[in-house]
Design a protein around this motif. Structure first.
Motif, PDB file in Angstrom:
ATOM      1  N   LYS A 170      -1.793   8.451 -14.793  1.00 46.17           N
ATOM      2  CA  LYS A 170      -3.162   9.002 -15.185  1.00 46.17           C
ATOM      3  C   LYS A 170      -3.986   7.335 -15.438  1.00 46.17           C
ATOM      4  CE  LYS A 170      -2.981  13.366 -16.551  1.00 46.17           C
ATOM      5  NZ  LYS A 170      -3.415  14.538 -17.573  1.00 46.17           N
ATOM      6  N   LEU A 171      -3.455   6.404 -15.525  1.00 43.01           N
ATOM      7  CA  LEU A 171      -3.956   5.065 -15.759  1.00 43.01           C
ATOM      8  C   LEU A 171      -4.489   4.654 -14.434  1.00 43.01           C
ATOM      9  CD1 LEU A 171      -0.925   3.083 -17.663  1.00 43.01           C
ATOM     10  CD2 LEU A 171      -3.366   4.187 -18.775  1.00 43.01           C
ATOM     11  N   PRO A 172      -5.501   3.775 -14.653  1.00 44.61           N
ATOM     12  CA  PRO A 172      -6.457   3.256 -13.331  1.00 44.61           C
ATOM     13  C   PRO A 172      -5.160   2.425 -12.590  1.00 44.61           C
ATOM     14  CG  PRO A 172      -7.539   2.933 -15.138  1.00 44.61           C
ATOM     15  CD  PRO A 172      -6.548   3.259 -15.728  1.00 44.61           C
ATOM     16  N   ARG A 173      -5.383   2.435 -11.282  1.00 43.66           N
ATOM     17  CA  ARG A 173      -4.739   1.678 -10.286  1.00 43.66           C
ATOM     18  C   ARG A 173      -4.404   0.201 -10.695  1.00 43.66           C
ATOM     19  NH1 ARG A 173      -4.162   2.766  -3.923  1.00 43.66           N
ATOM     20  NH2 ARG A 173      -3.141   4.468  -4.769  1.00 43.66           N
ATOM     21  N   LEU A 185      -0.631  -4.059 -12.673  1.00 47.45           N
ATOM     22  CA  LEU A 185      -0.555  -5.038 -13.807  1.00 47.45           C
ATOM     23  C   LEU A 185       0.795  -4.742 -14.452  1.00 47.45           C
ATOM     24  CD1 LEU A 185      -4.000  -6.107 -14.910  1.00 47.45           C
ATOM     25  CD2 LEU A 185      -2.272  -7.398 -13.675  1.00 47.45           C
ATOM     26  N   LEU A 186       1.026  -3.329 -15.068  1.00 50.27           N
ATOM     27  CA  LEU A 186       2.123  -3.105 -15.851  1.00 50.27           C
ATOM     28  C   LEU A 186       3.420  -3.155 -14.848  1.00 50.27           C
ATOM     29  CD1 LEU A 186       1.041   0.299 -17.620  1.00 50.27           C
ATOM     30  CD2 LEU A 186       1.585  -1.913 -18.659  1.00 50.27           C
TER      31      LEU A 186
END
Length: 166
Positions: free
Chosen positions: A5-8, A13-14
């Motif tokens: 659900k995090l932005p692309r 970056l993760l």
């Protein structure tokens, strides 16, 4: 919040951070047994026939490069070492690559002419804590190991380290 659900860009970056942590952690793990600090005195037979003594290089910076003829990464990196040997003192160590004739044939076929020490049984490599090839140590003019690398290193990366070492 689930990762999906995090932005692309944040997910990217993760993943990049995780990759970097794994990569640098593996690098540090591979270097754990390598000697550091002052270079121990060593001597070994030269491929060219004489005997090499490290004390002859006292006060001079140089590259100490461990490689093997059976190592695919070493083959990929050998042109880099050859190029460095034109501008810097390079002492290479053919680790567990056979006898004088086998190493000479290999180097001749590959067009390599840098100084090479024979380490048929890996004793010199063990003395330096080398467990994998290629391994490159950059020795400064004080006889200290300034940089230690295990695995492939690009030519510009080595040249940058050599420049930094001065």
């Amino acid at each position: 919040m689930p990762i999906k659900k995090l932005p692309r860009p944040v997910r990217f970056l993760l993943w990049l951070l995780v990759f970097a942590l794994v990569y640098f952690g593996a690098q540090q793990y591979q270097k754990r047994n390598l000697v550091s600090g002052p270079v121990p005195d060593y001597s070994a037979p030269l491929l060219q026939g004489a005997y090499f003594d490290s004390r002859d290089l006292a006060g001079k910076p140089y590259v100490l490069h461990f490689w093997a003829s059976w190592c695919p990464i070493c083959r990929f990196e050998q042109d880099t070492i050859q190029a460095l040997s034109r501008d810097h003192q390079v002492i290479s160590v053919a680790m567990q690559s056979g006898g004088r004739e086998e190493v000479q044939n290999y180097m001749q076929e590959a067009g390599l002419n840098f100084i090479t020490l024979l380490d048929e049984e890996g004793r010199l490599a063990s003395r330096f804590g080398v467990r994998g090839v290629p391994t490159t140590l950059l020795i400064n003019s004080d006889g200290e190991i300034a940089f230690r690398e295990v695995g492939y290193t690009s030519e510009w990366g080595m040249r940058l380290r050599l420049w930094w070492m001065k």
